[in-house]
Enzyme design. Sequence first.
Site, PDB file in Angstrom:
ATOM      1  N   SER A 121       0.721   1.323  -3.820  1.00 45.35           N
ATOM      2  CA  SER A 121       0.712   2.750  -4.155  1.00 45.35           C
ATOM      3  C   SER A 121       1.842   3.164  -5.091  1.00 45.35           C
ATOM      4  O   SER A 121       2.907   2.548  -5.119  1.00 45.35           O
ATOM      5  CB  SER A 121       0.798   3.580  -2.883  1.00 45.35           C
ATOM      6  OG  SER A 121      -0.464   3.578  -2.284  1.00 45.35           O
TER       7      SER A 121
ATOM      8  N   ASN B 283      -8.110   3.254  -0.259  1.00 44.28           N
ATOM      9  CA  ASN B 283      -7.172   3.972   0.623  1.00 44.28           C
ATOM     10  C   ASN B 283      -6.328   4.944  -0.195  1.00 44.28           C
ATOM     11  O   ASN B 283      -6.943   5.746  -0.932  1.00 44.28           O
ATOM     12  CB  ASN B 283      -6.415   3.058   1.602  1.00 44.28           C
ATOM     13  CG  ASN B 283      -5.608   1.928   1.042  1.00 44.28           C
ATOM     14  OD1 ASN B 283      -6.139   0.915   0.640  1.00 44.28           O
ATOM     15  ND2 ASN B 283      -4.301   2.060   1.029  1.00 44.28           N
ATOM     16  N   ASP B 284      -5.033   4.951  -0.097  1.00 42.64           N
ATOM     17  CA  ASP B 284      -4.204   6.055  -0.610  1.00 42.64           C
ATOM     18  C   ASP B 284      -4.564   6.607  -1.994  1.00 42.64           C
ATOM     19  O   ASP B 284      -4.802   5.833  -2.923  1.00 42.64           O
ATOM     20  CB  ASP B 284      -2.751   5.606  -0.779  1.00 42.64           C
ATOM     21  CG  ASP B 284      -2.215   4.811   0.380  1.00 42.64           C
ATOM     22  OD1 ASP B 284      -2.919   4.626   1.355  1.00 42.64           O
ATOM     23  OD2 ASP B 284      -1.052   4.370   0.279  1.00 42.64           O
TER      24      ASP B 284
ATOM     25  N   TRP C  95      -5.916   4.001   9.186  1.00 38.37           N
ATOM     26  CA  TRP C  95      -5.901   2.555   9.380  1.00 38.37           C
ATOM     27  C   TRP C  95      -6.480   2.220  10.748  1.00 38.37           C
ATOM     28  O   TRP C  95      -6.259   2.956  11.712  1.00 38.37           O
ATOM     29  CB  TRP C  95      -4.462   2.010   9.275  1.00 38.37           C
ATOM     30  CG  TRP C  95      -3.941   2.102   7.879  1.00 38.37           C
ATOM     31  CD1 TRP C  95      -2.972   2.942   7.425  1.00 38.37           C
ATOM     32  CD2 TRP C  95      -4.379   1.349   6.739  1.00 38.37           C
ATOM     33  NE1 TRP C  95      -2.783   2.752   6.080  1.00 38.37           N
ATOM     34  CE2 TRP C  95      -3.626   1.770   5.634  1.00 38.37           C
ATOM     35  CE3 TRP C  95      -5.336   0.340   6.546  1.00 38.37           C
ATOM     36  CZ2 TRP C  95      -3.792   1.242   4.350  1.00 38.37           C
ATOM     37  CZ3 TRP C  95      -5.502  -0.182   5.267  1.00 38.37           C
ATOM     38  CH2 TRP C  95      -4.734   0.266   4.198  1.00 38.37           C
TER      39      TRP C  95
HETATM   40  C1  FRU Z   1      -0.237   3.401   2.916  1.00 38.54           C
HETATM   41  C2  FRU Z   1       0.003   2.017   2.348  1.00 38.54           C
HETATM   42  C3  FRU Z   1       1.140   2.023   1.352  1.00 38.54           C
HETATM   43  C4  FRU Z   1       0.855   0.838   0.503  1.00 38.54           C
HETATM   44  C5  FRU Z   1      -0.663   0.837   0.448  1.00 38.54           C
HETATM   45  C6  FRU Z   1      -1.295  -0.517   0.420  1.00 38.54           C
HETATM   46  O1  FRU Z   1      -1.516   3.586   3.442  1.00 38.54           O
HETATM   47  O2  FRU Z   1       0.254   1.096   3.417  1.00 38.54           O
HETATM   48  O3  FRU Z   1       2.424   2.010   1.921  1.00 38.54           O
HETATM   49  O4  FRU Z   1       1.419   0.918  -0.764  1.00 38.54           O
HETATM   50  O5  FRU Z   1      -1.098   1.532   1.611  1.00 38.54           O
HETATM   51  O6  FRU Z   1      -2.662  -0.428   0.197  1.00 38.54           O
END
Ligand code: FRU
Length: 465
Positions: free
Chosen positions: A88, A27-28, A293
Site C-alpha cells: 500500500s 484490498n486497501d 481480513w
Molecule cells: C492493510 C495491509 C497493508 C499492506 C497491504 C498488503 O490491509 O496489510 O499494511 O500494505 O495490506 O496487501
Amino acid sequence: MNKTKDIDEKVSYRPEYHIAPVKGWMNDPNGLVFFKGYYHVFFQYYPHKPEWGPMHWGHKRSKDLIHWEELPVALAPGNVEDEDGVFSGSAIVKDEKLWLVYTGHHYYDKKDKNKFWQNQNLAYSEYGISFRKYEYNPIISGPPMDSTHHFRDPKIWRHDDKFYIVLGNQTQNLNGRALRYSSDDMFHWRLDGTLAQSRCTKIEGNMWECPDFFAINNKFILLCSPMGIENQEHKFKNLFQTGYFVGKYNYKNNVFRDSSDFLELDSGHDFYAAQTMLAPDGRRILFAWASMWESEFKEQREGWAGMMCLPRNLIEKNNHLYMQPISEMNNLRTKLLNRGKLVSGTILSRNLSAAEVSFTIKKSLSFTIILNDNRQHRILTLHYNNEKNVFTLSHVDHKDDDRYVKINSSDYLKLDFFIDKSSVEIFIQNGEAVFTERYYASPLGISILANHKINGEFVTYALGM
Ligand code: FRU
C-alpha cells in the site's frame, strides 16, 4: 433443481455502484488523487486469483466518483526493490506528473511468509495511465534501529513547499506507531521521528497500518488501522480496527499533542485500511476496503473478491469525524419508491438491486429496522434503544457477534441505507455513525420494515423493492 436454488445461482454479488475488481482480489485503497481532470483510485490487487497473492496496484479512474473506468495494472512486483509485492501507498502530483509512493515487500525465504523486510519506493506517470518505477529506488531503504520489520504504507503530502510522509511501523517493544519523514525534493528523505505512538497496546494496538495525517477545521487527524487492539464490550469488535486520533500538531518539532483516545471510524463488520484525498473543491474524501481480513468472500465463486465502500465526505464536529455519502450520489437516483411519513426510498439502479432508503423517525421511539431478502429471510436488523441512544446491528452471517454504536441525543433520527448487490452502508444522523456491511443473499425484492410502539401497539412501516 428447485426454483429457490435457481434464483440463488443467478444472483451476482457484483456491486452496481461500488468499486470492485473485474477479476481477482482487491484490498486497501491506494494512491487516491485528483489528476488532470480525473479522480484516481488505485488498490491492492492480485489479478490472477480471487485471493491475496503477490500484490500489484490495480487502477480505476472517474470524472464523478461514481462511474469508474478500468485501467491497466499500474504497478506489478518483481523488480529488485519490490521483489515480492507492491504494498500500500499513496499519490501526489508534482511537476505535472503523477507520482506514486509505495512499499516494496521482500521475503527472506519465500516459504516463510512471516520473515520479510520492507522499503519505500516511487513510480511516476505523465498522463496517469502507465507508470514507470523511479530509477533510484528505494527512496527509504529500511526502518530505524528501534523498530521491527513492519515498515509500510507511506502516505505522502505537501506542506509549505516541503514533502512529508507518514509511515506505519512497530517498535521493538511491540507498540504501533506512525513515523514522519520529510524531504525538500521528494527524492531524498530524512527521518524526523515518531509522530504518534500507541500508549497502550490493548487499546491502541501493536502495529499501525495505513496511516494518514491531515487537518480539518484546524484540528489534526491521524487516521490509522491498528492491529492487536483487544475487543471491549461494545467496541473494537473486528479482527483489526480503523480509526483516528484528533489532536494539535506542530510541524516544526513534529509534536502531535492533546490527542484524543483512539476512536473507531465505522461501526460495521466490514471496514478497513481507510485512506483520504483532497478533492479540488476542498472536500476530504475517504475510501476504505469494505471487507475484513479473514472473513468469508462468497463472491470468490464469481472470480473476484473484495470491494470499496462508497466514497465518503469527512466532516469534523466537536472532535468527532462524520462520514457522509458524497453529494454526487444524488445523481444516481432514478426513481422514487414511495414517500411516506416515515420512509422514502430511491432506486439507484435500473434492475432494482441498488437503492437508497431514508428514514426519519421521532427520537422518543425505540424501533427495529429489518432488511429482508426476496424470500423474507432476514439479512440484518438494526435496533435502536431510545433510552440509551444505542444502535445494535445484528447480521445473519455474524451470529452472536453484534455491532453497537452510541449517538448523541436529538429529537429526530435520520437513517440512510445505501444498498448494493452485496453491501449495505447505513449512515446515521448524517454520518455521525456508520455501519458498513457485506451480505450474501438475493437482493432482489429487499424489504425494509420499521417497527415501533405507538400507544402500546406495534406499528409497522414497510418499504418493498
Ligand atoms: C492493510 C495491509 C497493508 C499492506 C497491504 C498488503 O490491509 O496489510 O499494511 O500494505 O495490506 O496487501
